[in-house]
Design a protein around this motif. Structure first.
Motif, PDB file in Angstrom:
ATOM      1  N   VAL A 155      -0.884  -3.560   9.398  1.00 58.80           N
ATOM      2  CA  VAL A 155      -0.013  -2.757   8.551  1.00 58.80           C
ATOM      3  C   VAL A 155       1.418  -3.026   9.010  1.00 58.80           C
ATOM      4  CG1 VAL A 155       0.688  -0.424   7.907  1.00 58.80           C
ATOM      5  CG2 VAL A 155      -1.743  -0.967   8.164  1.00 58.80           C
ATOM      6  N   HIS A 156       2.247  -3.453   8.063  1.00 57.44           N
ATOM      7  CA  HIS A 156       3.664  -3.670   8.349  1.00 57.44           C
ATOM      8  C   HIS A 156       4.460  -2.657   7.539  1.00 57.44           C
ATOM      9  CE1 HIS A 156       7.513  -6.269   8.045  1.00 57.44           C
ATOM     10  NE2 HIS A 156       7.585  -5.414   9.040  1.00 57.44           N
ATOM     11  N   ALA A 157       5.052  -1.716   8.244  1.00 59.06           N
ATOM     12  CA  ALA A 157       5.867  -0.685   7.599  1.00 59.06           C
ATOM     13  C   ALA A 157       7.327  -0.951   7.924  1.00 59.06           C
ATOM     14  CB  ALA A 157       5.461   0.703   8.098  1.00 59.06           C
ATOM     15  N   THR A 158       8.146  -1.084   6.888  1.00 55.59           N
ATOM     16  CA  THR A 158       9.559  -1.396   7.099  1.00 55.59           C
ATOM     17  C   THR A 158      10.350  -0.196   7.607  1.00 55.59           C
ATOM     18  OG1 THR A 158      10.133  -0.826   4.822  1.00 55.59           O
ATOM     19  CG2 THR A 158       9.537  -3.141   5.274  1.00 55.59           C
ATOM     20  N   GLY A 159       9.795   0.985   7.457  1.00 56.37           N
ATOM     21  CA  GLY A 159      10.495   2.186   7.881  1.00 56.37           C
ATOM     22  C   GLY A 159      11.175   2.910   6.749  1.00 56.37           C
ATOM     23  N   GLU A 160      11.043   2.370   5.541  1.00 54.44           N
ATOM     24  CA  GLU A 160      11.648   3.013   4.379  1.00 54.44           C
ATOM     25  C   GLU A 160      11.216   4.478   4.290  1.00 54.44           C
ATOM     26  OE1 GLU A 160      12.194   1.529  -0.125  1.00 54.44           O
ATOM     27  OE2 GLU A 160      11.316   0.063   1.250  1.00 54.44           O
TER      28      GLU A 160
ATOM     29  N   VAL B 237       0.824  -1.216   0.000  1.00 52.81           N
ATOM     30  CA  VAL B 237       0.000   0.000   0.000  1.00 52.81           C
ATOM     31  C   VAL B 237       0.857   1.264   0.000  1.00 52.81           C
ATOM     32  CG1 VAL B 237      -1.986  -1.106   1.072  1.00 52.81           C
ATOM     33  CG2 VAL B 237      -0.262  -0.011   2.518  1.00 52.81           C
ATOM     34  N   GLY B 238       2.145   1.091  -0.083  1.00 56.02           N
ATOM     35  CA  GLY B 238       3.073   2.213  -0.100  1.00 56.02           C
ATOM     36  C   GLY B 238       4.488   1.683  -0.143  1.00 56.02           C
ATOM     37  N   LYS B 239       5.441   2.575  -0.234  1.00 58.19           N
ATOM     38  CA  LYS B 239       6.840   2.161  -0.298  1.00 58.19           C
ATOM     39  C   LYS B 239       7.242   1.532   1.042  1.00 58.19           C
ATOM     40  CE  LYS B 239      11.322   3.816  -1.761  1.00 58.19           C
ATOM     41  NZ  LYS B 239      12.085   4.957  -2.235  1.00 58.19           N
ATOM     42  N   GLY B 240       7.506   0.232   1.007  1.00 57.06           N
ATOM     43  CA  GLY B 240       7.891  -0.482   2.215  1.00 57.06           C
ATOM     44  C   GLY B 240       6.735  -0.729   3.173  1.00 57.06           C
ATOM     45  N   VAL B 241       5.493  -0.624   2.695  1.00 63.21           N
ATOM     46  CA  VAL B 241       4.317  -0.808   3.561  1.00 63.21           C
ATOM     47  C   VAL B 241       3.408  -1.876   2.952  1.00 63.21           C
ATOM     48  CG1 VAL B 241       2.324   0.295   4.636  1.00 63.21           C
ATOM     49  CG2 VAL B 241       4.423   1.604   4.281  1.00 63.21           C
ATOM     50  N   THR B 242       3.042  -2.847   3.767  1.00 65.09           N
ATOM     51  CA  THR B 242       2.172  -3.935   3.334  1.00 65.09           C
ATOM     52  C   THR B 242       0.954  -3.993   4.244  1.00 65.09           C
ATOM     53  OG1 THR B 242       4.111  -5.196   2.616  1.00 65.09           O
ATOM     54  CG2 THR B 242       2.065  -6.432   2.907  1.00 65.09           C
ATOM     55  N   LEU B 243      -0.211  -4.184   3.645  1.00 62.13           N
ATOM     56  CA  LEU B 243      -1.431  -4.397   4.410  1.00 62.13           C
ATOM     57  C   LEU B 243      -1.744  -5.884   4.360  1.00 62.13           C
ATOM     58  CD1 LEU B 243      -4.315  -2.149   4.913  1.00 62.13           C
ATOM     59  CD2 LEU B 243      -4.890  -4.475   4.256  1.00 62.13           C
TER      60      LEU B 243
ATOM     61  N   THR C 100       7.486  -0.786  11.868  1.00 57.77           N
ATOM     62  CA  THR C 100       6.265  -0.684  12.659  1.00 57.77           C
ATOM     63  C   THR C 100       5.274  -1.754  12.223  1.00 57.77           C
ATOM     64  OG1 THR C 100       6.551   1.713  12.788  1.00 57.77           O
ATOM     65  CG2 THR C 100       4.368   0.854  13.341  1.00 57.77           C
ATOM     66  N   ILE C 101       4.636  -2.355  13.210  1.00 60.28           N
ATOM     67  CA  ILE C 101       3.547  -3.288  12.946  1.00 60.28           C
ATOM     68  C   ILE C 101       2.358  -2.810  13.773  1.00 60.28           C
ATOM     69  CG2 ILE C 101       2.698  -5.657  13.081  1.00 60.28           C
ATOM     70  CD1 ILE C 101       5.620  -6.585  12.800  1.00 60.28           C
ATOM     71  N   LEU C 102       1.254  -2.527  13.072  1.00 60.24           N
ATOM     72  CA  LEU C 102       0.052  -1.981  13.681  1.00 60.24           C
ATOM     73  C   LEU C 102      -1.140  -2.832  13.265  1.00 60.24           C
ATOM     74  CD1 LEU C 102      -1.671   0.419  14.922  1.00 60.24           C
ATOM     75  CD2 LEU C 102      -1.608   1.397  12.623  1.00 60.24           C
ATOM     76  N   GLU C 103      -2.002  -3.184  14.224  1.00 61.52           N
ATOM     77  CA  GLU C 103      -3.220  -3.910  13.895  1.00 61.52           C
ATOM     78  C   GLU C 103      -4.439  -3.060  14.215  1.00 61.52           C
ATOM     79  OE1 GLU C 103      -1.751  -8.518  14.320  1.00 61.52           O
ATOM     80  OE2 GLU C 103      -3.436  -7.857  15.535  1.00 61.52           O
TER      81      GLU C 103
END
Length: 184
Positions: free
Chosen positions: A29-34, A12-18, A94-97
């Motif tokens: 949401v898993h954001a790698t921090g990129e 869903v974005g650069k380095g972000v997976t839903l 970051t990992i957010l539920e």
């Protein structure tokens, strides 16, 4: 990993997976921090949300009050009607539920529609997904009735009149908001 209508994980974005998770149904949401992942200010008329940070931290703003949430903070409740936004931090994984109250699959179907290819590049298509998905963006005037009216007129009427259709029609099945009709 890729197709929001078929897969349970998509970018869903650069380095972000839903990611769609089951038992209980929720989104992750898993954001790698990129780069930072930003959810702009918005509100919901018919549902609230529970957010929990599993890794890293987020800045959650609710009705203009910002705070940093970490895993040790537990569940944060955002009731229906509260304007809220979320931002992760660049350089931090970051990992957010998120779960919805009341629970159901509407939020997952909302995300499947919103992140379908080209939807967010079209204002009309985005407003149509917002209309069916109970999402209202905060406008500069901060007038709830004007925000609601914009989504209803643009997403509910204009987009449909111009032939736009949401990719996953199940989003229209919230019978509290859209009672079934003979043509559905």
């Amino acid at each position: 990993m890729g197709d929001p209508l078929r897969d349970d994980s998509w970018p869903v974005g650069k380095g972000v997976t839903l990611i769609v998770l089951q038992n209980p149904l929720r989104t992750r949401v898993h954001a790698t921090g990129e780069e930072a992942f930003i959810v702009p200010p918005h509100w919901h008329a018919f549902h609230g949300e529970h957010h929990i940070v599993l890794k890293g931290r987020i800045c959650l703003t609710q009705d203009g009050v910002s705070r940093i949430l970490r895993p040790e903070d537990g569940v944060c409740v955002t009731p229906a009607g509260v304007v809220h936004s979320i931002e992760t931090f660049a350089g931090e994984e970051t990992i957010l539920e998120e779960t919805t109250v009341p629970s159901g699959e509407t939020k997952v179907i909302f995300f499947r529609n919103l992140f379908y290819p080209s939807v967010t590049r079209s204002f009309l298509r985005t407003m149509q997904v917002f209309y069916y998905g109970d999402a209202y963006p905060e406008l500069p005037l901060r007038s709830r009735w004007l925000e609601w009216l914009m989504v209803v007129v643009v997403g509910g009427w204009v987009a449909g009149l111009l032939g736009y259709q949401i990719p996953d029609k199940r989003l229209r099945l919230d019978q509290r908001r859209f009672p079934p009709s003979k043509k559905d």
